[in-house]
Design an enzyme around this catalytic site. Structure first.
Site, PDB file in Angstrom:
ATOM      1  N   GLY A  21      -3.423  42.960 -21.532  1.00  0.00           N
ATOM      2  CA  GLY A  21      -2.145  43.542 -22.136  1.00  0.00           C
ATOM      3  C   GLY A  21      -2.298  44.602 -22.819  1.00  0.00           C
ATOM      4  O   GLY A  21      -3.357  45.052 -23.424  1.00  0.00           O
TER       5      GLY A  21
ATOM      6  N   ASP B  76       9.754  43.203 -22.459  1.00  0.00           N
ATOM      7  CA  ASP B  76       8.944  43.741 -21.403  1.00  0.00           C
ATOM      8  C   ASP B  76       8.716  42.844 -20.295  1.00  0.00           C
ATOM      9  O   ASP B  76       7.797  42.438 -19.742  1.00  0.00           O
ATOM     10  CB  ASP B  76       7.360  43.401 -22.385  1.00  0.00           C
ATOM     11  CG  ASP B  76       6.520  44.551 -21.442  1.00  0.00           C
ATOM     12  OD1 ASP B  76       6.867  45.373 -20.551  1.00  0.00           O
ATOM     13  OD2 ASP B  76       5.227  44.405 -21.729  1.00  0.00           O
TER      14      ASP B  76
ATOM     15  N   MET C 296      -1.660  44.304 -26.136  1.00  0.00           N
ATOM     16  CA  MET C 296      -2.078  44.028 -27.142  1.00  0.00           C
ATOM     17  C   MET C 296      -3.328  43.043 -27.311  1.00  0.00           C
ATOM     18  O   MET C 296      -3.932  42.958 -28.365  1.00  0.00           O
ATOM     19  CB  MET C 296      -0.960  43.184 -28.162  1.00  0.00           C
ATOM     20  CG  MET C 296       0.138  43.809 -28.220  1.00  0.00           C
ATOM     21  SD  MET C 296       1.528  42.669 -29.381  1.00  0.00           S
ATOM     22  CE  MET C 296       0.752  42.337 -30.648  1.00  0.00           C
ATOM     23  N   GLY C 297      -3.732  42.732 -26.019  1.00  0.00           N
ATOM     24  CA  GLY C 297      -4.908  41.898 -26.201  1.00  0.00           C
ATOM     25  C   GLY C 297      -5.554  41.666 -24.823  1.00  0.00           C
ATOM     26  O   GLY C 297      -4.978  42.028 -23.689  1.00  0.00           O
TER      27      GLY C 297
END
Length: 635
Positions: free
Chosen positions: A35, A151, A37-38
């Site tokens: 994703g 999102d 962020m991670g």
């Protein structure tokens, strides 16, 4: 040079080589996703022996654009922890292990909706609509918890092998504090699903999540987002200015109801979209109901409606008749209590106009596509009695519930009493209770092949319509899972409109219940008496002057006609008379219904009747009816 839509690879490639590493109780096994962020690993919880998704922070300070990556990352866990809903991917915990900051999450065995579309090209309408319902339910729970997702897209809808869809990846979500602080203005999310107001730099809101879910639904139905483009600039302009595309241009056999839902959810102005994720849920539930009911349609995975029983033609059930008691039965020979409803309840009894026309319209409404019917009339017009009788007659073929909306519910709201009457357990909030009620009515609709009917009598015309009533009306209009009959004063539609309820279109109709004129009152009284008397009882006569005074005192309001007429019979029974005269019409109470215990306290006829002042009133009534004056000088 056009800006690329592709999501950049996260900084920190070493995070892809963590298989076998143990973070707390979790042993990392393989990468299952990436994703913004991670990186997400499938891990085994060696304490609880269950598969777990582990999301490891990979966001760099540069990508965070001035934000603290760790604090933003942990905010996701805190926000999701607020939401307790089975369609939201649950958070088990968040921690730091060495250099790694991670979130332990529920692992959904299955695929993302994006992967399903990539594999099959597009998703069948009933399956796609079922996914929409589950995602809307999750969004509604998030919004009620003060969380805006920001999102929503196919990649964040995780579809289990059993058809259960869950909303995940709240990494871009904001809580109410962040929205209030202005962070909602920062544009995030995937361009294909971003609402026009976000492109204009306006704050993210529940309405922008509704838009994103509508765009996601379009993608599931057609295999492509609503505004595809080669670069961000072209996608942005399409979201801002291009008309909402009709998915039927890509899938010609798609039902119109699916296209209508898309058009509403993708409206450019937030106020023109579904008012909430719950409203979108109700609209989607109605669409799914139509899809499942269509010839040759099958139930979507994870959706198990009750087996639909074929409708069997049957006569309409009649309102239960109340037996006559006391002097009305013993002296006058009534087998049924007269004037105990809106119209005569016996077979063959005549129903006068305008009552016959109103009853016919209610019966037609029960069969047509109109959702909300408002019976409107002045005080004591009989709307309540007509609506209650309609509920009794419809109960033979479907679930029918009648409530007095204006009555004191012992501290319980109209919605709470309605849930209790429908056998629906109360939830933690009115919104959750209402959604459970809609789900119950949807199941009942499938089971019986006819939508349930809810009758609300005595709806108050308050300056601000009660929120519970407004939500019930909105649930009926959007979900079409039940029909709603409101018995209300003429000012109620205006009160509902002020509260934001749209009463336009083919889903709502208004039927006025006018006052009865003199001839109609006479026919109504005689019809009731003939229907309620025992077959061998001697007839009861009603003098013309009695009917004129009854019309004057009641002003044609049906409930007052019934109350005065029944009390006239109590007076006649006390005198052991079978003729209703001007005395009975003059002395009968118009405020209360007398009972078998009343005869000892009933008014008594004066020695000389009528006195001069009453003769003057009778004469005025006679002149209005074109009759000769009272024969003065005679006793």
């Amino acid at each position: 040079m056009p800006r690329s839509i592709a999501t950049p690879e996260p900084d920190g490639a070493d995070l892809t080589k963590l298989v076998g590493l143990k973070l707390g109780n979790y042993r990392l096994e393989r990468i299952i996703g990436r994703g913004r962020m991670g990186i997400v690993y499938l891990a085994k919880d060696e304490a609880l022996l269950r598969p777990t998704a582990i999301k490891i922070l990979s966001w760099s300070v540069a990508e965070a654009k001035g934000q603290d990556p760790v604090q933003w990352f942990l905010a996701e866990a805190r926000l999701v922890a607020r939401i307790n809903h089975p369609r939201v991917v649950q958070i088990y915990g968040a921690a730091r292990h060495g250099d790694h900051c991670y979130i332990a999450m529920e692992y959904v065995v299955g695929s993302s909706a994006e992967a399903l579309v990539a594999k099959a090209g597009r998703i069948a309408p009933d399956v796609a609509t079922d996914m929409l319902l589950q995602a809307a339910s999750a969004l509604d729970a998030a919004h009620r918890s003060g969380v805006v997702h920001r999102d929503v897209k196919p990649a964040n809808l995780l579809v289990g092998e059993d058809g259960v869809t869950k909303l995940g990846d709240f990494g871009m979500a904001l809580g109410s504090a962040e929205v209030g602080a202005g962070n909602a203005h920062v544009r995030v999310g995937t361009p294909y699903y971003t609402a026009p107001e976000i492109w204009r730099g306006e704050p993210a809101s529940p309405a922008s999540d509704v838009y994103a879910l509508g765009a996601t639904y379009f993608h599931l139905l057609t295999g492509t987002p609503p505004f595809p483009g080669p670069d961000v600039a072209s996608v942005e302009q399409a979201h801002l200015r291009a008309p909402v595309p009709d998915p039927r241009t890509l899938v010609p056999n798609l039902p119109e109801s699916c296209a209508a839902l898309v058009a509403r959810a993708l409206a450019k102005a937030p106020r023109e979209r579904h008012a909430s994720a719950q409203t979108l849920l109700w609209d989607g539930r109605r669409v799914l109901q139509e899809l499942v009911a269509a010839p040759g349609a099958g139930a979507a995975p994870g959706y198990r409606p009750a087996a639909r029983r074929p409708a069997t033609p049957r006569a309409a059930a009649r309102a239960p008749a109340e037996r006559a008691t006391g002097p009305l039965a013993d002296v006058l020979g009534f087998r049924l209590r007269p004037f105990a409803g809106a119209v005569p309840a016996d077979e063959g009894a005549s129903v006068v106009e305008p009552l016959a026309a109103v009853r016919a319209r209610v019966a037609e409404w029960a069969r047509d596509d109109v959702t909300v019917l408002l019976l409107s009339g002045g005080p004591h017009s009989g709307c309540g009695a007509l609506s209650r009788q309609a509920a009794a007659e419809l109960s033979g073929e479907r679930l029918a519930i009648a409530l007095d909306a204006g009555a004191d519910g012992e501290g319980r709201t109209c919605l709470q009493r309605l849930c209790r009457a429908a056998g629906v357990p109360e939830e933690a909030s009115d919104e959750a209770s209402l959604d459970a009620l809609v789900a119950r009515f949807t199941e009942e609709h499938h089971a019986r092949g006819a939508p349930p009917v809810v009758v609300l009598d005595g709806v108050p015309a308050t300056q601000a319509a009660p929120r519970a009533l407004v939500r019930i009306v909105e649930a009926a209009l959007w979900s079409r899972s039940f029909k709603l009959l409101l018995a209300a004063e003429p000012a109620v539609p205006e009160a509902l409109a002020r509260a934001g309820v749209s009463l336009r279109g083919d889903a709502f109709t208004l039927v006025a219940v006018p006052a009865l004129d003199r001839a109609q009152i006479g026919a109504h009284v005689r019809g009731w008496i003939d229907a309620a008397l025992a077959p061998r009882a001697p007839p009861i006569l009603v003098s013309p002057d009695a009917l004129l005074l009854l019309a004057l005192r009641s002003e044609g309001a049906l409930e007052r006609v019934n109350r005065i007429a029944e009390n006239m019979l109590w007076l006649a029974a006390a005198e052991r008379r079978r003729t209703l005269s001007s005395w009975h019409a003059w002395a009968a109470s118009d405020r209360e219904r007398w009972s078998p215990a009343a005869p000892a306290t009933l008014p008594r006829r004066p020695d000389r009747w009528p006195p001069t002042e009453v003769i003057d009133v009778i004469d005025a009534c006679r002149r209005g009816a074109g009759l000769p004056p009272w024969p003065r000088g005679k006793p």
